[in-house]
Design a protein around this motif. Structure first.
Motif, PDB file in Angstrom:
ATOM      1  N   GLU A   1       0.823  -1.215   0.000  1.00  5.54           N
ATOM      2  CA  GLU A   1       0.000   0.000   0.000  1.00  5.54           C
ATOM      3  C   GLU A   1       0.852   1.258   0.000  1.00  5.54           C
ATOM      4  O   GLU A   1       0.381   2.340  -0.335  1.00  5.54           O
TER       5      GLU A   1
ATOM      6  N   VAL B   1       6.882   5.687  -4.425  1.00  6.22           N
ATOM      7  CA  VAL B   1       6.080   5.905  -3.218  1.00  6.22           C
ATOM      8  C   VAL B   1       4.631   6.137  -3.620  1.00  6.22           C
ATOM      9  O   VAL B   1       4.330   7.023  -4.422  1.00  6.22           O
ATOM     10  N   LEU B   2       3.736   5.322  -3.063  1.00  4.51           N
ATOM     11  CA  LEU B   2       2.338   5.401  -3.450  1.00  4.51           C
ATOM     12  C   LEU B   2       1.557   6.279  -2.482  1.00  4.51           C
ATOM     13  O   LEU B   2       0.846   7.184  -2.882  1.00  4.51           O
ATOM     14  N   GLU B   3       1.701   5.983  -1.198  1.00  5.77           N
ATOM     15  CA  GLU B   3       0.883   6.689  -0.219  1.00  5.77           C
ATOM     16  C   GLU B   3       1.717   6.898   1.017  1.00  5.77           C
ATOM     17  O   GLU B   3       2.431   6.000   1.452  1.00  5.77           O
ATOM     18  N   THR B   4       1.628   8.102   1.556  1.00  7.05           N
ATOM     19  CA  THR B   4       2.439   8.361   2.740  1.00  7.05           C
ATOM     20  C   THR B   4       1.609   8.711   3.951  1.00  7.05           C
ATOM     21  O   THR B   4       2.136   8.903   5.025  1.00  7.05           O
ATOM     22  N   ASN B   5       0.320   8.771   3.757  1.00 11.54           N
ATOM     23  CA  ASN B   5      -0.549   9.148   4.853  1.00 11.54           C
ATOM     24  C   ASN B   5      -0.885   7.903   5.650  1.00 11.54           C
ATOM     25  O   ASN B   5      -1.524   6.977   5.162  1.00 11.54           O
TER      26      ASN B   5
ATOM     27  N   GLU C   1      -4.595   6.801   5.958  1.00  9.42           N
ATOM     28  CA  GLU C   1      -5.136   6.288   4.703  1.00  9.42           C
ATOM     29  C   GLU C   1      -4.706   4.849   4.500  1.00  9.42           C
ATOM     30  O   GLU C   1      -5.505   3.965   4.179  1.00  9.42           O
TER      31      GLU C   1
END
Lengths: 162, 769
Positions: A122, A129-133, A136
């Motif tokens: 994820e 880098v896809l998502e850093t939150n 989320e």
């Protein structure tokens, strides 16, 4: 681009290895061994960036690592990634693992490799880098886990019916 | 196939079965296994393509996400080609979860199959108007990838700069937003990404750069630097400012930020700052100079990576003004650093010293310091460089040899130091013994002590064969400078039976010099003349020497081999009867323009040809012999005219040789600018039925002329006059004597080697008048 993500313990045993480029198995093993040698020699208070490692190839690649208790988290990146940004990414990754596993420790990584892979998938996809939150990521991972749970439940209940 | 080191071959087909199943759990494990166990090289992976295609159209977003993820991680180019359309469709969907995955998948597809880039272009139109940060992030990555790959895309996306600037502004200005916050700064990852994209867009474009100036200044000043996060953003900002065409005020701001980084306690920040300063030092040299003292302090850091960076940066910062201070620091660093640095540091010191040395004495002192502290780590070619330097600084000879002698007394284990020292003692031993030295306190040394030291070197176990060669030659040279010759004779004859072939050869030849050719000895072993300085790090040219006679400065870089008094069989000597020797230069220069050749010949012009024992760059017996016995030399070759400077076009070409099917024609040209040089081009053609291979043309001229043979066009003369081999000869004829030449031809015809000698006398008079 991130070339590889490695997690190994203080004795060099790999706990997770994800390569985003194609290497043969022997090369992969050698990369892990070599990275461990380089990283374990480092003192506690030196900087977290290493160059070298012949195998990953070329002068463009750096090893950015962080040492948490018994584990080393090593990201092998090329020059298109910001070094300080990757350091933060490692921090976010570890915090996410912590949230998902409740006080994560090495045993969690050993017994739930697939879950760790799913969380990593994820965050980083295809070397980028896809998502850093964190929230989320955790939301998505939880939703997928719920789907899995609902399937096994249905399966079990259909079996019981027979 | 292994996973964490354990064999997992059985897993591949199982993975496929799992992926095909309907249940999410199975699919998840299946895809995970596929990502880990399969890659492009297995043929099995193609079977997945259909599964992925179906899953990309699945109703559940998570399944679609899984499929995208797997495709993005390990899709091969065939798979990507097949599935690119599906990915593109998903890029336009409104589901942000899928959209961001599709964006990264698109990046992977573009990487694998660059031709498909245009396909994704329409979908990118709306990407930046998303609210979801995840999608924004991945779309910025997609745009970055597209811009990096194709300049057309770059031009196309330039118009997005205002939009990007707006997004960045919102990020900074907006207050605290809990979901994207990392240590007080909102979504630093996105900020960094946008800054990077701005960098690529603004790289050579003035308009975009101008649009960005304000926002960059704002980011640079507003970001707080107490945490790593703020520093990450600042670092990226600095890199961007450096890359685009920013105004100078902004650049100064950037360098100041880097300077502040250097003072930070965190090693990571310092490392990053040093790296970026290294990149910018070329362009903004003065600004970086301001931080010189901090950089020099970093040399003392404990961290290896920081030390290396600081060392490279220090070398880049050395200039004429600060060379003394910097060198002191760097030499201190050389003393105390790890061996892995010593080689680089030593070469760096040599280079800087050569460029910026304020005085010769300082230069020699610095070099001596390097040799004594890091002697075993210096590069091999620094020894000849050093020797050349020492030869050139004539007034420092006494001082140099004295210091080197003292250093030798202390320590004979560092080979480069020992080699240089023994060479110098050989050359300037008389200065050492006579005790004159203006710069320093002269020491009293007797001849015996000097010979003791040199013999000690020969016998020591620490000396390499090369060093032994140096010391034997040095001892030999001292035979003319010192008075006690008997001891030297004894040493030389002992080594005539040494096991080391090199030493044995030298000793035997030197012995012969004592016995048969004693009359030649003084002139042979004379002082070396001043050598021309050639490019410091250029490759030394390949030179074919004819034993001792090459009065060419280029070879002067290797004095020890050159000082061999006799030589192995010299082809050209065979041309001329007996032991007369003619200065023939047969050099193969890399393709250099005529002016360079002209320099070489002008140098030769300086060397007095007609006569005395004057400094020839190689202790050639020829001029030496000529000084004592003129008749000797010209035995067999009567006064032979050389090509003179020729009248301009209008000199008729001539046939020099025509035998057995091989014809050699000479054509003449006037050489520029030196009027004494004639340029002859030979054309060799072959009228027999077979090609002549390994064709070598050699020429000899009398002593009063100088010849230079450039490299031939090829070694094969094609049959039946189909082509010809050309070669250029330059001849220096300052005395305008009549030209004559002896030529020797060797070639292989139909498998058998052929050799022939001929004399060329029929030069047209204009060629030498």
């Amino acid at each position: 681009m991130i070339k590889a993500i490695l997690i190994f313990n203080n004795h060099g045993k790999p706990r997770l290895s994800k390569f985003y480029e194609h290497y043969t198995e022997d090369t992969e093993q050698q990369i892990i061994r070599e990275t461990f040698h380089l990283v374990s020699k480092r003192d506690e208070n030196v900087c977290n960036f290493l160059e070298g490692g012949m195998l990953i190839g070329g002068s463009d690649y750096k090893l950015i690592y962080r040492h948490y208790a018994t584990l080393y988290f090593v990201f092998c990146v090329d020059s298109s990634e910001s070094e300080l940004g990757i350091l933060d990414l490692i921090q976010v990754f570890v915090e996410t693992l912590d949230k998902c596993f409740e006080n994560v420790c090495e045993l969690d990584l050993i017994f739930h490799v697939d879950k760790v892979h799913n969380i990593l998938a994820e965050m980083v996809m295809g070397g980028m880098v896809l998502e850093t939150n964190m929230n989320e990521i955790i939301t998505q991972v939880d939703a997928q886990n719920k789907m899995e749970k609902s399937e096994t439940f249905i399966f079990q209940s259909t079996r019981q019916d027979r | 196939m292994h996973m964490l080191g354990y064999p997992a071959h059985f897993g591949q087909l199982e993975c496929l079965k799992l992926i095909a199943s309907q249940k999410f759990t199975d699919k998840r494990i299946g895809y995970l296994g596929a990502m880990l166990l399969l890659d492009e090289r297995q043929d099995v992976h193609l079977l997945m393509t259909n599964c992925i295609k179906n899953d990309l159209n699945h109703s559940t977003q998570y399944v679609q996400g899984l499929a995208l993820c797997t495709l993005g991680c390990m899709g091969s180019s065939e798979m990507c080609r097949d599935l690119a359309g599906e990915v593109e469709k998903l890029l336009k969907t409104s589901n942000s979860y899928l959209r961001k995955k599709a964006a990264l998948c698109a990046v992977h597809v573009i990487r694998k199959v660059p031709e498909l880039m245009e396909m994704f272009l329409p979908a990118t139109k709306n990407l930046l108007s998303e609210k979801n940060h995840g999608v924004l992030h991945t779309s910025v990555v997609l745009l970055t990838e597209m811009c990096e790959r194709s300049p057309d895309m770059l031009a196309h996306f330039r118009k997005l700069v205002p939009q990007l600037v707006r997004i960045l502004k919102n990020l900074i200005m907006s207050g605290y937003s809990p979901e994207h916050d990392v240590s007080g700064i909102s979504d630093p990852f996105l900020q960094v990404r946008i800054l990077r994209l701005l960098r690529i867009l603004g790289r050579s474009d003035d308009d975009s750069s101008e649009a960005m100036n304000d926002i960059l200044a704002q980011v640079a000043t507003n970001t707080e630097t107490s945490k790593n996060v703020g520093n990450a953003i600042l670092y990226e900002t600095v890199l961007t400012i450096m890359d685009i065409k920013s105004e100078s005020g902004l650049r100064v701001l950037a360098i100041n930020i880097l300077g502040r980084f250097l003072l930070n306690n965190d090693k990571n920040i310092r490392y990053v700052a040093l790296t970026s300063l290294l990149k910018t030092v070329q362009t903004d040299h003065n600004a970086v100079q301001r931080h010189r003292s901090t950089i020099v302090d970093c040399l003392k850091d404990l961290d290896v990576s920081i030390k290396r960076r600081a060392m490279e940066l220090s070398f880049a910062l050395v200039n004429g003004n600060n060379v003394r201070g910097m060198m002191k620091e760097l030499l201190y660093f050389l003393d105390s650093c790890d061996p892995e640095f010593k080689a680089d540091c030593a070469s760096g010191v040599f280079l800087s010293a050569e460029k910026y040395a304020p005085s010769k004495r300082w230069h020699i002192d610095t070099i001596m310091r390097v040799l004594t502290t890091a002697g075993s780590y210096v590069r091999d070619d620094s020894v000849p460089n050093l020797i050349q330097l020492i030869t050139n600084s004539v007034e420092m000879h006494a001082y140099t040899v004295q210091r080197l002698y003292k250093a030798l007394l202390d320590d004979i284990s560092q080979q480069p130091l020992v080699q240089v020292a023994s060479w110098c003692i050989g050359e300037y031993g008389d200065l050492l013994v006579s005790g004159q030295c203006e710069e320093e306190e002269p020491i009293q040394v007797t001849e015996d002590e000097v010979l003791d030291v040199l013999e000690g070197l020969l016998a020591s176990n620490l000396s390499t064969p090369v060093t032994r060669g140096y010391s034997l030659t040095a001892i030999m040279k001292l035979s003319t400078r010192f008075s006690g010759v008997n001891r030297i004779k004894k040493v030389v004859s002992i080594y005539g039976s040494s096991i080391d072939v090199e030493l044995q050869q030298r000793a035997v030849e030197y012995n012969a010099l004592f016995k048969k050719y004693d009359h030649m000895r003084p002139a042979l072993l004379e002082r070396m003349p001043i050598m021309e300085k050639t490019a410091t790090n250029g490759p030394t040219e390949i030179v074919q020497t004819n034993g001792e006679m090459e009065p060419s400065a280029v070879e002067a870089k290797h004095p020890p081999p050159v000082s061999q008094p006799t030589s192995p069989a010299n082809d050209l000597l065979d041309l001329l009867s007996g032991n007369d020797v003619v200065p023939v230069i047969q050099t193969t220069l890399p393709s250099k323009p005529a002016s360079a050749g002209g320099d070489l010949l002008e140098l030769l012009g300086d060397i007095s040809l007609g006569g005395g024992p004057a400094p020839t760059p190689a202790p050639a017996p020829a001029p030496a012999v000529s000084s004592t016995q003129p008749a000797f030399l010209l035995d067999g070759l009567t006064s032979q005219p050389l090509f003179n400077d020729i009248a301009p076009a209008g000199i008729p070409p001539m046939t020099a040789y025509n035998k057995n099917g091989l014809k050699i024609d000479f054509t003449f040209e006037r050489a520029n600018p030196n009027p004494n040089i004639a340029v002859i081009t030979i054309h060799a053609s072959n009228s027999t039925e077979a090609d002549m291979t390994d064709f070598v043309f050699q020429a000899a001229v009398p002593k009063t002329f100088q010849l230079q043979l450039l490299s031939p066009s090829s070694n094969i003369v094609p049959a039946l006059n189909q082509g010809s081999v050309t070669q250029v000869i330059r001849v220096l004829n300052p005395q305008k004597q009549q030209l004559r030449m002896r030529i020797k031809l060797t070639y292989t015809l139909k498998g058998s080697p052929v050799q022939d000698l001929a004399e060329v006398n029929n030069f047209p008079p204009q060629s030498w008048q």
